[in-house]
Design a protein around this motif. Structure first.
Motif, PDB file in Angstrom:
ATOM      1  N   CYS A  58       0.809  -1.119   0.202  1.00 12.96           N
ATOM      2  CA  CYS A  58      -0.155   0.203  -0.047  1.00 12.96           C
ATOM      3  C   CYS A  58       0.701   1.290   0.296  1.00 12.96           C
ATOM      4  O   CYS A  58       0.375   2.255  -0.686  1.00 12.96           O
ATOM      5  CB  CYS A  58      -0.918   0.039   1.269  1.00 12.96           C
ATOM      6  SG  CYS A  58      -2.206  -1.284   1.117  1.00 12.96           S
ATOM      7  N   TRP A  62       0.612   3.902  -3.538  1.00 10.00           N
ATOM      8  CA  TRP A  62      -0.406   4.488  -2.789  1.00 10.00           C
ATOM      9  C   TRP A  62      -1.251   5.097  -3.508  1.00 10.00           C
ATOM     10  O   TRP A  62      -2.533   5.544  -3.210  1.00 10.00           O
ATOM     11  CB  TRP A  62       0.508   5.664  -1.972  1.00 10.00           C
ATOM     12  CG  TRP A  62      -0.480   6.548  -1.004  1.00 10.00           C
ATOM     13  CD1 TRP A  62      -1.128   7.706  -1.271  1.00 10.00           C
ATOM     14  CD2 TRP A  62      -0.736   6.196   0.271  1.00 10.00           C
ATOM     15  NE1 TRP A  62      -1.686   8.162  -0.132  1.00 10.00           N
ATOM     16  CE2 TRP A  62      -1.641   7.036   0.735  1.00 10.00           C
ATOM     17  CE3 TRP A  62      -0.699   4.781   0.892  1.00 10.00           C
ATOM     18  CZ2 TRP A  62      -2.259   6.840   2.135  1.00 10.00           C
ATOM     19  CZ3 TRP A  62      -1.298   4.855   2.136  1.00 10.00           C
ATOM     20  CH2 TRP A  62      -2.092   5.599   2.653  1.00 10.00           C
ATOM     21  N   GLY A  69      -4.663   1.021   2.481  1.00 10.95           N
ATOM     22  CA  GLY A  69      -3.495   1.488   3.116  1.00 10.95           C
ATOM     23  C   GLY A  69      -3.645   2.308   4.345  1.00 10.95           C
ATOM     24  O   GLY A  69      -3.374   2.138   5.443  1.00 10.95           O
TER      25      GLY A  69
END
Length: 91
Positions: A58, A62, A69
């Motif tokens: 994650c 991103w 995340g």
């Protein structure tokens, strides 16, 4: 010492621990589905084998995995106080 063994404190820590575990589990499942959806087979297999690898996935991706995340990292953050408390009380 009496304050540290209060039933209210222990109950609160159990609730925080439970919420942290739930957030980590849901975040792991969503990040696993995200990895599979983007055909990152090795990442998905690694997430099934080693749980913290999902947080690494994650953080590295991103842009596509921000939502899982955030769940994973907040769940891990919620796990720190109860685990620290119980490890300190064992000694």
């Amino acid at each position: 010492m009496l304050l540290l063994t209060s039933p209210w404190l222990i109950g609160l820590l159990v609730i925080v621990f439970s919420i942290g575990v739930a957030l980590c589990f849901v975040g792991l499942m969503v990040s696993l589905m995200t990895a599979l959806g983007h055909k990152n087979w090795l990442w998905a297999a690694g997430m099934l084998a080693v749980f913290p690898l999902a947080a690494v996935y994650c953080l590295r991706r991103w842009q596509i995995a921000a939502w899982p995340g955030k769940m994973l990292l907040s769940g891990m953050g919620l796990l720190i106080p109860p685990i620290t408390y119980f490890l300190l009380m064992i000694k």
